[in-house]
Design a protein around this motif. Structure first.
Motif, PDB file in Angstrom:
ATOM      1  N   ARG A  77       2.325  25.607 -16.735  1.00 58.19           N
ATOM      2  CA  ARG A  77       3.077  24.404 -16.373  1.00 58.19           C
ATOM      3  C   ARG A  77       2.205  23.162 -16.523  1.00 58.19           C
ATOM      4  N   GLN A  78       0.936  23.278 -16.123  1.00 55.06           N
ATOM      5  CA  GLN A  78       0.039  22.141 -16.286  1.00 55.06           C
ATOM      6  C   GLN A  78      -0.144  21.791 -17.760  1.00 55.06           C
ATOM      7  N   SER A  79      -0.241  22.790 -18.618  1.00 51.96           N
ATOM      8  CA  SER A  79      -0.418  22.510 -20.046  1.00 51.96           C
ATOM      9  C   SER A  79       0.819  21.840 -20.638  1.00 51.96           C
ATOM     10  N   LEU A  80       2.002  22.186 -20.139  1.00 47.95           N
ATOM     11  CA  LEU A  80       3.227  21.536 -20.621  1.00 47.95           C
ATOM     12  C   LEU A  80       3.248  20.060 -20.230  1.00 47.95           C
ATOM     13  N   ALA A 139      -8.072  29.697  -2.074  1.00 44.73           N
ATOM     14  CA  ALA A 139      -6.979  30.220  -1.255  1.00 44.73           C
ATOM     15  C   ALA A 139      -7.474  30.691   0.105  1.00 44.73           C
ATOM     16  N   ASP A 140      -8.777  30.934   0.233  1.00 45.09           N
ATOM     17  CA  ASP A 140      -9.315  31.423   1.498  1.00 45.09           C
ATOM     18  C   ASP A 140      -9.965  30.319   2.322  1.00 45.09           C
ATOM     19  N   CYS A 141     -10.975  29.651   1.755  1.00 40.49           N
ATOM     20  CA  CYS A 141     -11.714  28.664   2.550  1.00 40.49           C
ATOM     21  C   CYS A 141     -11.182  27.242   2.385  1.00 40.49           C
ATOM     22  N   GLY A 142     -10.337  27.011   1.380  1.00 39.74           N
ATOM     23  CA  GLY A 142      -9.736  25.696   1.194  1.00 39.74           C
ATOM     24  C   GLY A 142     -10.598  24.697   0.457  1.00 39.74           C
ATOM     25  N   GLU A 143     -11.783  25.093   0.026  1.00 39.05           N
ATOM     26  CA  GLU A 143     -12.685  24.167  -0.653  1.00 39.05           C
ATOM     27  C   GLU A 143     -12.091  23.743  -2.001  1.00 39.05           C
ATOM     28  N   PRO A 144     -12.033  22.435  -2.286  1.00 43.29           N
ATOM     29  CA  PRO A 144     -11.499  21.991  -3.585  1.00 43.29           C
ATOM     30  C   PRO A 144     -12.420  22.393  -4.732  1.00 43.29           C
ATOM     31  N   ALA A 145     -11.839  22.530  -5.923  1.00 41.13           N
ATOM     32  CA  ALA A 145     -12.607  22.916  -7.102  1.00 41.13           C
ATOM     33  C   ALA A 145     -12.054  22.184  -8.315  1.00 41.13           C
ATOM     34  N   GLU A 146     -12.927  21.858  -9.241  1.00 43.78           N
ATOM     35  CA  GLU A 146     -12.523  21.203 -10.488  1.00 43.78           C
ATOM     36  C   GLU A 146     -12.565  22.216 -11.622  1.00 43.78           C
ATOM     37  N   LEU A 147     -11.530  22.176 -12.458  1.00 40.59           N
ATOM     38  CA  LEU A 147     -11.438  23.072 -13.599  1.00 40.59           C
ATOM     39  C   LEU A 147     -11.106  22.271 -14.848  1.00 40.59           C
ATOM     40  N   PRO A 148     -11.500  22.742 -16.019  1.00 39.85           N
ATOM     41  CA  PRO A 148     -11.066  22.080 -17.250  1.00 39.85           C
ATOM     42  C   PRO A 148      -9.571  22.276 -17.446  1.00 39.85           C
ATOM     43  N   ALA A 149      -8.968  21.415 -18.253  1.00 38.73           N
ATOM     44  CA  ALA A 149      -7.540  21.536 -18.535  1.00 38.73           C
ATOM     45  C   ALA A 149      -7.257  22.858 -19.231  1.00 38.73           C
ATOM     46  N   PRO A 150      -6.106  23.481 -18.966  1.00 34.98           N
ATOM     47  CA  PRO A 150      -5.771  24.726 -19.653  1.00 34.98           C
ATOM     48  C   PRO A 150      -5.543  24.484 -21.134  1.00 34.98           C
ATOM     49  N   ARG A 151      -5.807  25.491 -21.931  1.00 32.09           N
ATOM     50  CA  ARG A 151      -5.660  25.369 -23.382  1.00 32.09           C
ATOM     51  C   ARG A 151      -4.703  26.442 -23.896  1.00 32.09           C
ATOM     52  N   TYR A 152      -3.425  26.261 -23.583  1.00 29.85           N
ATOM     53  CA  TYR A 152      -2.423  27.188 -24.082  1.00 29.85           C
ATOM     54  C   TYR A 152      -1.772  26.608 -25.339  1.00 29.85           C
ATOM     55  N   ASP A 153      -1.074  27.462 -26.068  1.00 33.03           N
ATOM     56  CA  ASP A 153      -0.489  27.089 -27.353  1.00 33.03           C
ATOM     57  C   ASP A 153       0.845  26.384 -27.146  1.00 33.03           C
ATOM     58  N   GLY A 154       0.755  25.086 -26.875  1.00 34.18           N
ATOM     59  CA  GLY A 154       1.968  24.273 -26.774  1.00 34.18           C
ATOM     60  C   GLY A 154       2.975  24.848 -25.806  1.00 34.18           C
ATOM     61  N   PHE A 155       4.227  24.950 -26.252  1.00 30.71           N
ATOM     62  CA  PHE A 155       5.315  25.400 -25.398  1.00 30.71           C
ATOM     63  C   PHE A 155       5.541  26.906 -25.501  1.00 30.71           C
ATOM     64  N   THR A 156       4.639  27.630 -26.156  1.00 27.37           N
ATOM     65  CA  THR A 156       4.713  29.079 -26.226  1.00 27.37           C
ATOM     66  C   THR A 156       4.076  29.681 -24.982  1.00 27.37           C
ATOM     67  N   ALA A 157       4.823  30.500 -24.273  1.00 27.39           N
ATOM     68  CA  ALA A 157       4.309  31.091 -23.045  1.00 27.39           C
ATOM     69  C   ALA A 157       3.124  32.001 -23.347  1.00 27.39           C
ATOM     70  N   PRO A 158       2.103  32.010 -22.479  1.00 20.13           N
ATOM     71  CA  PRO A 158       0.958  32.897 -22.685  1.00 20.13           C
ATOM     72  C   PRO A 158       1.399  34.357 -22.759  1.00 20.13           C
ATOM     73  N   PRO A 159       0.782  35.181 -23.621  1.00 19.21           N
ATOM     74  CA  PRO A 159       1.212  36.575 -23.789  1.00 19.21           C
ATOM     75  C   PRO A 159       0.812  37.486 -22.637  1.00 19.21           C
ATOM     76  N   THR A 160      -0.280  37.152 -21.945  1.00 19.49           N
ATOM     77  CA  THR A 160      -0.751  37.990 -20.841  1.00 19.49           C
ATOM     78  C   THR A 160      -1.225  37.099 -19.696  1.00 19.49           C
ATOM     79  N   PRO A 161      -1.111  37.587 -18.477  1.00 17.27           N
ATOM     80  CA  PRO A 161      -1.620  36.798 -17.343  1.00 17.27           C
ATOM     81  C   PRO A 161      -3.136  36.852 -17.274  1.00 17.27           C
ATOM     82  N   GLU A 162      -3.726  35.807 -16.702  1.00 14.35           N
ATOM     83  CA  GLU A 162      -5.175  35.771 -16.520  1.00 14.35           C
ATOM     84  C   GLU A 162      -5.490  35.621 -15.040  1.00 14.35           C
ATOM     85  N   ASP A 163      -6.526  36.280 -14.592  1.00  9.36           N
ATOM     86  CA  ASP A 163      -6.900  36.221 -13.183  1.00  9.36           C
ATOM     87  C   ASP A 163      -7.392  34.826 -12.811  1.00  9.36           C
ATOM     88  N   PRO A 164      -7.111  34.384 -11.604  1.00 11.60           N
ATOM     89  CA  PRO A 164      -7.651  33.099 -11.160  1.00 11.60           C
ATOM     90  C   PRO A 164      -9.165  33.198 -10.994  1.00 11.60           C
TER      91      PRO A 164
END
Length: 270
Positions: A77-80, A139-164
């Motif tokens: 959703r973020q990549s969209l 999800a446990d301690c509530g500490e904020p974290a910064e991540l790079p933007a996701p790099r998915y292929d446009g509006f094509t849904a990812p083929p497999t889930p990835e662990d957080p």
């Protein structure tokens, strides 16, 4: 309440409210982002998620039961959102905010949207009532974290889930999107800041929100209690229409440029 069409001339009393206001709160909802082509909450149920409803995925229990599935859905959703641009409505609000600041006033943007289109248009946002897709925390301690933007292929849904990713601040925690899931409380600082701004405002404008999602929908009522003028901009009647002083029927990208131009607010549009 006076209801107006975008095809009508902007009434002078509405223009005067905008021209004279020095302390403005704008409450925005999904409608303003939809004008940029942001898929709605329920339009992204494809691929890995087609057998789930959005409500089934947007809960703490769903994340506990299948963190990879929920995490990947939110990252997609973020990549969209990253693939679309702010529209004229977003840009006009940023220009109005800048104009009022130069006049020693202020405009506070409070949004129910989890995207960053207001910021990318140049506006400062007082509060994201439902959190932000671009923000993450443990999800446990509530500490904020910064991540790079996701790099998915446009509006094509990812083929497999990835662990957080794991949390760097505690041994067993994993990251989650910093959004408000069903059953969770709104972030108190954002809601309290919005309420305080409305109580101090001399104009409240509600843009692109259905007015049915609580407790965010209760915020304009604080202005009603204090006799602050309320203007709604939406193509359709909403749950808040009956308490508005003026309801302008149209898209924000059509209404705001005309309204601000008539009030003498420079928007940078030619």
């Amino acid at each position: 309440m006076r209801e107006l069409s975008v095809t009508e001339s902007v009434p002078e009393d509405v223009v005067a409210l905008v021209r004279d206001a020095r302390r403005v709160v704008v409450l925005s909802g999904a409608g303003i982002s939809a004008e940029s082509g942001v898929p709605t909450f329920r339009e992204v149920q494809r691929g890995l998620w087609e057998r789930f409803s959005a409500e089934e995925l947007a809960t703490p229990d769903a994340f506990d039961n299948d963190p990879a599935l929920v995490w990947t859905w939110y990252r997609w959703r973020q990549s969209l959102i990253d693939a679309v641009e702010p529209n004229a409505g977003h840009r006009c609000l940023a220009a109005w905010q800048e104009h009022l600041s130069a006049q020693h006033g202020w405009l506070a943007v409070v949004t129910q949207n989890v995207d960053d289109l207001h910021e990318r248009a140049g506006a400062e946002v007082l509060g994201h009532l439902h959190g932000s897709l671009a923000a993450h925390r443990c999800a446990d301690c509530g500490e904020p974290a910064e991540l790079p933007a996701p790099r998915y292929d446009g509006f094509t849904a990812p083929p497999t889930p990835e662990d957080p990713p794991g949390c760097e601040s505690c041994p067993d925690g994993v990251l989650r999107p910093d959004v408000v899931w069903f059953g969770e409380m709104l972030p108190a600082p954002a809601f309290d800041a919005a309420a305080a701004a409305i109580r101090a405002a001399d104009l409240v404008v509600v843009v692109g929100t259905s007015g049915i999602v609580q407790p965010a929908a209760s915020l304009p009522l604080l202005g009603l209690e204090r006799g602050i003028p309320l203007i709604e901009i939406n193509p359709e009647e909403t749950g808040l229409t009956e308490v508005m002083d003026f309801a302008i029927r149209g898209r924000s990208g059509e209404v705001l440029p005309r309204l601000l131009s008539a009030a003498g607010v420079p928007t940078g549009r030619r």
